[in-house]
Design a protein around this motif. Sequence first.
Motif, PDB file in Angstrom:
ATOM      1  N   GLN A 103     -44.892 -36.518  99.896  1.00 25.63           N
ATOM      2  CA  GLN A 103     -46.014 -35.601  99.721  1.00 25.63           C
ATOM      3  C   GLN A 103     -47.268 -36.356  99.299  1.00 25.63           C
ATOM      4  OE1 GLN A 103     -45.286 -32.066  97.443  1.00 25.63           O
ATOM      5  NE2 GLN A 103     -43.139 -31.943  98.052  1.00 25.63           N
ATOM      6  N   THR A 104     -48.409 -35.865  99.786  1.00 22.60           N
ATOM      7  CA  THR A 104     -49.692 -36.428  99.390  1.00 22.60           C
ATOM      8  C   THR A 104     -49.994 -36.060  97.947  1.00 22.60           C
ATOM      9  OG1 THR A 104     -50.510 -36.218 101.655  1.00 22.60           O
ATOM     10  CG2 THR A 104     -52.145 -36.493  99.924  1.00 22.60           C
ATOM     11  N   SER A 105     -50.440 -37.064  97.178  1.00 20.61           N
ATOM     12  CA  SER A 105     -50.821 -36.843  95.785  1.00 20.61           C
ATOM     13  C   SER A 105     -52.288 -37.203  95.605  1.00 20.61           C
ATOM     14  CB  SER A 105     -49.970 -37.699  94.842  1.00 20.61           C
ATOM     15  OG  SER A 105     -50.499 -37.700  93.535  1.00 20.61           O
ATOM     16  N   ALA A 106     -53.009 -36.355  94.878  1.00 19.62           N
ATOM     17  CA  ALA A 106     -54.424 -36.640  94.620  1.00 19.62           C
ATOM     18  C   ALA A 106     -54.593 -37.884  93.761  1.00 19.62           C
ATOM     19  CB  ALA A 106     -55.077 -35.442  93.947  1.00 19.62           C
ATOM     20  N   ALA A 107     -53.539 -38.278  93.047  1.00 21.73           N
ATOM     21  CA  ALA A 107     -53.628 -39.424  92.140  1.00 21.73           C
ATOM     22  C   ALA A 107     -53.282 -40.747  92.811  1.00 21.73           C
ATOM     23  CB  ALA A 107     -52.693 -39.207  90.949  1.00 21.73           C
ATOM     24  N   ARG A 108     -52.905 -40.705  94.078  1.00 22.39           N
ATOM     25  CA  ARG A 108     -52.507 -41.930  94.784  1.00 22.39           C
ATOM     26  C   ARG A 108     -53.066 -41.903  96.209  1.00 22.39           C
ATOM     27  NH1 ARG A 108     -51.276 -42.748  90.330  1.00 22.39           N
ATOM     28  NH2 ARG A 108     -49.366 -43.644  89.436  1.00 22.39           N
ATOM     29  N   PRO A 109     -53.285 -43.087  96.816  1.00 22.02           N
ATOM     30  CA  PRO A 109     -53.652 -43.103  98.235  1.00 22.02           C
ATOM     31  C   PRO A 109     -52.543 -42.471  99.070  1.00 22.02           C
ATOM     32  CG  PRO A 109     -53.984 -45.259  97.232  1.00 22.02           C
ATOM     33  CD  PRO A 109     -53.226 -44.440  96.240  1.00 22.02           C
ATOM     34  N   PRO A 110     -52.885 -41.784 100.149  1.00 22.50           N
ATOM     35  CA  PRO A 110     -51.850 -41.176 100.989  1.00 22.50           C
ATOM     36  C   PRO A 110     -50.853 -42.220 101.487  1.00 22.50           C
ATOM     37  CG  PRO A 110     -54.026 -40.383 101.618  1.00 22.50           C
ATOM     38  CD  PRO A 110     -54.233 -41.509 100.652  1.00 22.50           C
ATOM     39  N   ALA A 111     -49.572 -41.866 101.442  1.00 21.98           N
ATOM     40  CA  ALA A 111     -48.533 -42.794 101.892  1.00 21.98           C
ATOM     41  C   ALA A 111     -48.665 -43.060 103.380  1.00 21.98           C
ATOM     42  CB  ALA A 111     -47.160 -42.195 101.593  1.00 21.98           C
ATOM     43  N   ASN A 112     -48.472 -44.320 103.745  1.00 19.77           N
ATOM     44  CA  ASN A 112     -48.498 -44.695 105.162  1.00 19.77           C
ATOM     45  C   ASN A 112     -47.127 -44.413 105.763  1.00 19.77           C
ATOM     46  OD1 ASN A 112     -49.198 -45.754 107.635  1.00 19.77           O
ATOM     47  ND2 ASN A 112     -48.834 -47.882 107.022  1.00 19.77           N
ATOM     48  N   ASN A 113     -46.838 -43.129 105.907  1.00 19.19           N
ATOM     49  CA  ASN A 113     -45.522 -42.707 106.374  1.00 19.19           C
ATOM     50  C   ASN A 113     -45.714 -41.577 107.373  1.00 19.19           C
ATOM     51  OD1 ASN A 113     -42.924 -41.310 106.537  1.00 19.19           O
ATOM     52  ND2 ASN A 113     -42.313 -42.498 104.752  1.00 19.19           N
TER      53      ASN A 113
END
Length: 373
Positions: A210-220
């Motif tokens: 899942q996308t988190s506002a606290a982290r860059p979006p996962a390259n998945n």
Amino acid sequence: MATAQPGERAVVEALRAGRVAEARAMLADMADPPPMLLAHACARAGDVEGEIAALASILAREPRQLQALLAMGEAQQKAGDRRAATSFFRTALAQAGVSAVPPALHPLLERARTHVAENSDHFSTHLEARIGDVASASPRVRHAVDLVLGRVTLYLQQPNMFYFPGLPQRYFYERAEFPWAAEMESRTPALRAELEAALADDVGFTPYVQTSAARPPANNPLRDDPRWSSFYFLRDGEVVAEHAARCPATMDALTLPDLARVPGRGPLAIWSMLRPGTHIEPHTGLLNTRLICHLPLIVPPGCGFRCGSEQRAWEEGKLLIFDDSVEHEAWNRGSALRVVLLFDIWRPELSAEERAAVSVILSAIEGLDLSQG
């Protein structure tokens, strides 16, 4: 490309006309004959030793000169040194992968690939004939032989966040190694009944990545994609009360294994759902201090799993235990859902003191607030 000098052009014309002795005589009269032209003349004359010497002079100055690497591979092949030839061919193929390749060399690259494959087969045949039944001594010996023969790729622990040194490089652990495994497997029917009830109500599953506002979006490619979904029982070490209340048999079964307890981080326990046509691409986990356990509850045909160089199939009610710090992937090529109960346990090689220390370290990392001065 530099323009050929008059003397060099005469050598080239002589070689094209088949006047090899004349070409070599002209090269012998030159104070500094071009090494590649000299190598070509030696090759046409059947002077493999001279060809190798000329090519070696080029590679001493330019170790990754592609044409010279390919020619040296061919020369070593003619000389009967298959191992040397394979070494030069593999270096040439690797270099071709990171540099522009003139079209004229494309056929030579294909020949190099053919030679490498043939030499590998030759090496395998002769090595296996000499070692006899030694490879059957144990799975580890068989794996070592497969590695030296190039039949499998070497995969090692490569956790993304925390590496603990000195742990065995094993892809899979066997169910019989864990005293709690048989009891947990015996509860599969009750655990599957709870799963089927949740599926019937269509509640609780969310995308695993899942996308988190606290982290860059996962390259998945499966980010925020419900095709790979989870139903959490334990998340960051905390019980998900609503799900736990719904599934008491599952929560009771999770008291059997030695879960990897790290305040603020673990353990993790979920139903992991993979919908038809979904592929979890090769990846590695965060830590090498834990093992991931799958208790397969629903496994249709067409599903598969790879960890390192070994592929295994899920079997309903039989635990699959692996080191997720080694590259792994999973797929569902079937026509129905695949669901496993997934949870993490401590690596059995870690002592109680080491587990406590790792827990402190990981909790400190998890709780670190860089906003504080």
